[in-house]
Design a protein around this motif. Structure first.
Motif, PDB file in Angstrom:
ATOM      1  N   PRO A 266       0.821  -1.222   0.000  1.00  0.00           N
ATOM      2  CA  PRO A 266       0.000   0.000   0.000  1.00  0.00           C
ATOM      3  C   PRO A 266       0.847   1.262   0.000  1.00  0.00           C
ATOM      4  CG  PRO A 266      -0.012  -1.026   2.164  1.00  0.00           C
ATOM      5  CD  PRO A 266       0.688  -1.989   1.246  1.00  0.00           C
ATOM      6  N   VAL A 267       0.184   2.366  -0.391  1.00  0.00           N
ATOM      7  CA  VAL A 267       0.833   3.667  -0.455  1.00  0.00           C
ATOM      8  C   VAL A 267       0.060   4.628   0.427  1.00  0.00           C
ATOM      9  CG1 VAL A 267       1.447   5.614  -1.938  1.00  0.00           C
ATOM     10  CG2 VAL A 267       1.695   3.274  -2.794  1.00  0.00           C
ATOM     11  N   PHE A 268       0.778   5.311   1.327  1.00  0.00           N
ATOM     12  CA  PHE A 268       0.167   6.304   2.220  1.00  0.00           C
ATOM     13  C   PHE A 268       0.633   7.679   1.781  1.00  0.00           C
ATOM     14  CE2 PHE A 268       0.210   2.428   4.708  1.00  0.00           C
ATOM     15  CZ  PHE A 268      -1.012   2.444   5.354  1.00  0.00           C
ATOM     16  N   SER A 269      -0.316   8.603   1.715  1.00  0.00           N
ATOM     17  CA  SER A 269       0.011   9.965   1.295  1.00  0.00           C
ATOM     18  C   SER A 269      -0.821  10.962   2.088  1.00  0.00           C
ATOM     19  CB  SER A 269      -0.276  10.163  -0.198  1.00  0.00           C
ATOM     20  OG  SER A 269       0.450   9.250  -0.978  1.00  0.00           O
ATOM     21  N   VAL A 270      -0.241  12.136   2.296  1.00  0.00           N
ATOM     22  CA  VAL A 270      -0.973  13.283   2.844  1.00  0.00           C
ATOM     23  C   VAL A 270      -1.415  14.132   1.659  1.00  0.00           C
ATOM     24  CG1 VAL A 270      -0.826  15.365   4.236  1.00  0.00           C
ATOM     25  CG2 VAL A 270       0.301  13.280   5.013  1.00  0.00           C
ATOM     26  N   THR A 271      -2.695  14.433   1.624  1.00  0.00           N
ATOM     27  CA  THR A 271      -3.230  15.232   0.526  1.00  0.00           C
ATOM     28  C   THR A 271      -3.847  16.505   1.061  1.00  0.00           C
ATOM     29  OG1 THR A 271      -5.377  14.126   0.604  1.00  0.00           O
ATOM     30  CG2 THR A 271      -3.698  13.163  -0.844  1.00  0.00           C
ATOM     31  N   GLY A 272      -3.891  17.505   0.266  1.00  0.00           N
ATOM     32  CA  GLY A 272      -4.491  18.774   0.646  1.00  0.00           C
ATOM     33  C   GLY A 272      -4.693  19.629  -0.575  1.00  0.00           C
ATOM     34  N   GLY A 273      -5.361  20.756  -0.371  1.00  0.00           N
ATOM     35  CA  GLY A 273      -5.575  21.651  -1.487  1.00  0.00           C
ATOM     36  C   GLY A 273      -6.634  22.681  -1.178  1.00  0.00           C
ATOM     37  N   THR A 274      -6.893  23.473  -2.144  1.00  0.00           N
ATOM     38  CA  THR A 274      -7.918  24.508  -2.041  1.00  0.00           C
ATOM     39  C   THR A 274      -8.567  24.651  -3.407  1.00  0.00           C
ATOM     40  OG1 THR A 274      -8.351  26.806  -1.456  1.00  0.00           O
ATOM     41  CG2 THR A 274      -6.295  26.356  -2.605  1.00  0.00           C
ATOM     42  N   SER A 275      -9.870  25.038  -3.391  1.00  0.00           N
ATOM     43  CA  SER A 275     -10.594  25.213  -4.643  1.00  0.00           C
ATOM     44  C   SER A 275     -11.411  26.503  -4.574  1.00  0.00           C
ATOM     45  CB  SER A 275     -11.506  24.015  -4.910  1.00  0.00           C
ATOM     46  OG  SER A 275     -12.484  23.888  -3.892  1.00  0.00           O
ATOM     47  N   TYR A 276     -11.700  27.064  -5.723  1.00  0.00           N
ATOM     48  CA  TYR A 276     -12.430  28.325  -5.810  1.00  0.00           C
ATOM     49  C   TYR A 276     -13.322  28.262  -7.053  1.00  0.00           C
ATOM     50  CZ  TYR A 276     -13.325  33.260  -6.807  1.00  0.00           C
ATOM     51  OH  TYR A 276     -13.924  34.458  -7.093  1.00  0.00           O
ATOM     52  N   SER A 277     -14.576  28.695  -6.878  1.00  0.00           N
ATOM     53  CA  SER A 277     -15.523  28.731  -7.992  1.00  0.00           C
ATOM     54  C   SER A 277     -16.223  30.078  -8.014  1.00  0.00           C
ATOM     55  CB  SER A 277     -16.567  27.617  -7.868  1.00  0.00           C
ATOM     56  OG  SER A 277     -15.955  26.338  -7.875  1.00  0.00           O
ATOM     57  N   GLY A 307      -6.065  15.845   4.155  1.00  0.00           N
ATOM     58  CA  GLY A 307      -6.483  14.510   4.529  1.00  0.00           C
ATOM     59  C   GLY A 307      -5.357  13.513   4.389  1.00  0.00           C
ATOM     60  N   LEU A 308      -5.595  12.307   4.833  1.00  0.00           N
ATOM     61  CA  LEU A 308      -4.654  11.182   4.741  1.00  0.00           C
ATOM     62  C   LEU A 308      -5.278  10.142   3.828  1.00  0.00           C
ATOM     63  CD1 LEU A 308      -2.025   9.854   5.749  1.00  0.00           C
ATOM     64  CD2 LEU A 308      -3.379   8.828   7.598  1.00  0.00           C
ATOM     65  N   GLN A 309      -4.478   9.709   2.861  1.00  0.00           N
ATOM     66  CA  GLN A 309      -5.007   8.787   1.872  1.00  0.00           C
ATOM     67  C   GLN A 309      -4.166   7.518   1.839  1.00  0.00           C
ATOM     68  OE1 GLN A 309      -6.093  10.332  -2.085  1.00  0.00           O
ATOM     69  NE2 GLN A 309      -4.818   8.704  -2.957  1.00  0.00           N
ATOM     70  N   MET A 310      -4.825   6.399   1.799  1.00  0.00           N
ATOM     71  CA  MET A 310      -4.151   5.116   1.663  1.00  0.00           C
ATOM     72  C   MET A 310      -4.693   4.415   0.425  1.00  0.00           C
ATOM     73  SD  MET A 310      -3.892   1.803   4.211  1.00  0.00           S
ATOM     74  CE  MET A 310      -5.641   1.401   4.044  1.00  0.00           C
ATOM     75  N   THR A 311      -3.767   3.966  -0.442  1.00  0.00           N
ATOM     76  CA  THR A 311      -4.135   3.222  -1.635  1.00  0.00           C
ATOM     77  C   THR A 311      -3.605   1.805  -1.494  1.00  0.00           C
ATOM     78  OG1 THR A 311      -3.994   5.233  -2.984  1.00  0.00           O
ATOM     79  CG2 THR A 311      -3.986   3.116  -4.139  1.00  0.00           C
ATOM     80  N   VAL A 312      -4.538   0.853  -1.488  1.00  0.00           N
ATOM     81  CA  VAL A 312      -4.161  -0.556  -1.322  1.00  0.00           C
ATOM     82  C   VAL A 312      -4.385  -1.274  -2.642  1.00  0.00           C
ATOM     83  CG1 VAL A 312      -4.567  -2.674  -0.041  1.00  0.00           C
ATOM     84  CG2 VAL A 312      -4.828  -0.447   1.093  1.00  0.00           C
ATOM     85  N   PRO A 313      -3.300  -1.744  -3.292  1.00  0.00           N
ATOM     86  CA  PRO A 313      -3.489  -2.512  -4.523  1.00  0.00           C
ATOM     87  C   PRO A 313      -4.014  -3.910  -4.216  1.00  0.00           C
ATOM     88  CG  PRO A 313      -1.167  -2.417  -3.966  1.00  0.00           C
ATOM     89  CD  PRO A 313      -1.875  -1.566  -2.954  1.00  0.00           C
ATOM     90  N   LEU A 314      -5.164  -4.239  -4.751  1.00  0.00           N
ATOM     91  CA  LEU A 314      -5.739  -5.566  -4.536  1.00  0.00           C
ATOM     92  C   LEU A 314      -5.491  -6.487  -5.722  1.00  0.00           C
ATOM     93  CD1 LEU A 314      -9.145  -4.475  -2.951  1.00  0.00           C
ATOM     94  CD2 LEU A 314      -7.027  -5.198  -1.794  1.00  0.00           C
TER      95      LEU A 314
END
Length: 518
Positions: A266-277, A307-314
């Motif tokens: 698996p891969v663990f990553s910290v994600t973040g960002g901002t959006s504007y409309s 957020g914290l994201q985990m990607t698990v290859p199945l």
């Protein structure tokens, strides 16, 4: 190390005894080192290999991307209902925390390949110097051969004049004159061939070194070489750059297997960002609605997230296992290649040592042959004067003397080239070992230090300018190689001239022979 002091120790002496315009072997190696396109290309390739490290490191760094766009709803184009038009923008960030070891192993593999690339550069450098030494010695050999053949032609011209004079007084026969003429014609043919070989050797020298060889000084003595072939092999196995290269490439292949295997984790990553409309005053508008109602809805919306994201290859369709097996096969090939390179290093070293030893024996034998043939020629000439030796025996003695001299200079060239090839096989034919002081040596570590930790996406190199030299504009001046002019001794077309028979001669002139009636 004796090798390190080899060229440096003889530089001063060479300048003292050589003509002012003579090039030394050290000059040739410095010229080749600084202007060879082969070496410059190998350095550029190594710089490309260096970039593999920051490429691998980039996968462990923060990734930032931005988006911007304008959308137009296709429903209710005339009323712009429900925010039918919008300007959107966003900033996305992702930082990997754990990737199963794939990045670490990829970095290790890239660093191992940098080490292999440096060893390959040393191999290219040693091979270039070996070619330069061979080209240098070929020119010296062929110059000597031309001089020997030119001297032989002059001697045979003198012999032919003497034979014709003696023929006129009846002391020699027509056969003796014809033999002298034939031998002179053969000697002129050998001289023309030697001149052609010299031109070819000079062109090869210009290709390898980068300049035309005007005049070359005799090379310095080779450094002390191992006493036995076994000693040479031991040095080669511990010092040959080809072995260092294949060892590093095998390590890199092992890291590639681990990198491929990490794709199962698996891969663990910290994600973040901002959006504007920005809905451009179209949000919730419709025909018939009062303007006061439209004011209840914000026309701009912003959002921040982390957020914290985990990607698990199945399941990945079998691709991971295939890549692992592929990397394992490449590692197996690298292991086998290591044994093959070791065999080739041993064979090359022993062959160079054998060639060096054989050439030394040939030098000693040919020196004896030259001395013996010189005495034989002197004796044959003296005995010919006394009437106990024929002209053809003198001519044969002169040819054997010439052949022994040519064989001697050839053996001297072979020994020197084989000795330097042995140094190259042992990994002792590079610029830093030979102590070339024609300027600063190329430092492959300096470029690696500049780029290994670069992280900017716009830090490109400046446009490359070639460092090698062209030879198209150089006009060679070769006084040693001239077309053979017609020889008056052999006739205007270099054919054997017909001699009139002297009065009272018992040798018939072929032009005046009358056939008996049939």
């Amino acid at each position: 190390m004796v090798t390190r002091r080899w060229l440096a120790g003889v530089a001063g002496a060479a300048l003292c005894v050589s003509p002012a315009m003579a090039d030394t072997l050290k000059d040739a190696l410095v010229q080749a080192y600084g202007t060879s396109p082969v070496l410059a290309g190998a350095r550029a390739q190594l710089r490309g290999v260096d970039e593999g490290v920051p490429i691998a490191k980039a996968n462990a760094r923060l990734q930032v991307s931005a988006t911007i766009g304008v959308t137009q709803s296709t429903d209710g184009l005339t009323t712009f209902e429900n925010g039918g038009r919008a300007l959107t923008g966003g900033l996305n960030l992702s930082y990997p925390l754990f990737q199963g070891g794939r990045v670490k192993n990829a970095i290790n593999a890239a660093e191992a390949r940098v080490i292999a690339g440096r060893a390959d550069l040393r191999t290219t450098e040693g091979n270039l110097f070996t070619q330069a030494v061979s080209a240098y010695m070929n020119v010296i050999r062929d110059q000597s051969v031309v001089e020997l053949n030119a001297s032989n032609v002059r001697v045979l011209e003198t012999n032919l004049r003497a034979s014709r004079d003696r023929f006129q007084v009846g002391d020699l026969t027509r056969t003796d004159v014809a033999q002298s003429e034939a031998r002179l014609a053969i000697a002129r043919s050998q001289l023309a061939t030697a001149q052609g070989n010299l031109t070819a050797s000079r062109e090869t020298y210009r290709q390898v070194v980068g300049k035309w060889p005007e005049k070359l000084d005799q090379p310095p003595a080779l450094p002390k070489l191992p006493a036995t072939a076994d000693d040479a092999v031991k040095i080669a196995l511990s010092n040959a750059p080809t072995i260092a290269s294949v060892t590093a490439n095998t390590q890199a292949a092992g890291y590639d297997v681990r990198t491929a295997s990490a794709q199962r984790l698996p891969v663990f990553s910290v994600t973040g960002g901002t959006s504007y409309s920005d809905y451009l005053n179209t949000r919730a508008q419709s025909s018939g609605q009062p303007a006061s109602l439209n004011d209840q809805f914000d026309q701009t919306v912003g959002q921040n997230r982390i957020g914290l994201q985990m990607t698990v290859p199945l399941y990945q369709g079998g691709g991971v296992a295939a890549r692992v097996r592929q990397a394992q096969a490449q590692e197996s090939a690298a292991l086998e290649q290591g044994i093959d390179v070791e065999r080739r290093v041993i064979a090359t070293t022993r062959a160079a040592y054998a060639n060096f030893s054989a050439a030394g024996e040939a030098i000693r034998a040919n020196q004896q042959a030259v001395s013996a043939n010189r005495l034989a020629l002197e004796g044959a000439r003296a005995e010919n004067t006394a009437g106990t030796r024929t002209v053809i025996e003198v001519l044969n003695a002169e040819q054997e003397y010439l052949n022994a001299q040519v064989a001697l200079v050839t053996a001297q060239r072979d020994q020197y080239v084989a000795g330097f090839a042995l140094l190259n096989a042992m990994g002792q034919a590079q610029a830093d070992v030979l102590n070339l002081d024609g300027g600063a040596l190329y430092d492959p570590v300096a470029h690696y230090g500049q780029v290994r930790n670069r992280f900017g996406d716009w830090s490109d190199d400046s446009k490359y300018k070639t460092t090698s030299v062209h030879t198209t504009g150089e006009t060679p001046k070769d006084a040693d190689v001239q077309p053979l002019a017609p020889d008056p001794l052999l006739g205007t077309d270099n054919s054997v001239a017909t001699m009139p028979a002297p009065a009272g001669s018992l040798v018939p002139n072929p032009a005046n022979v009358t056939r008996p009636p049939q």
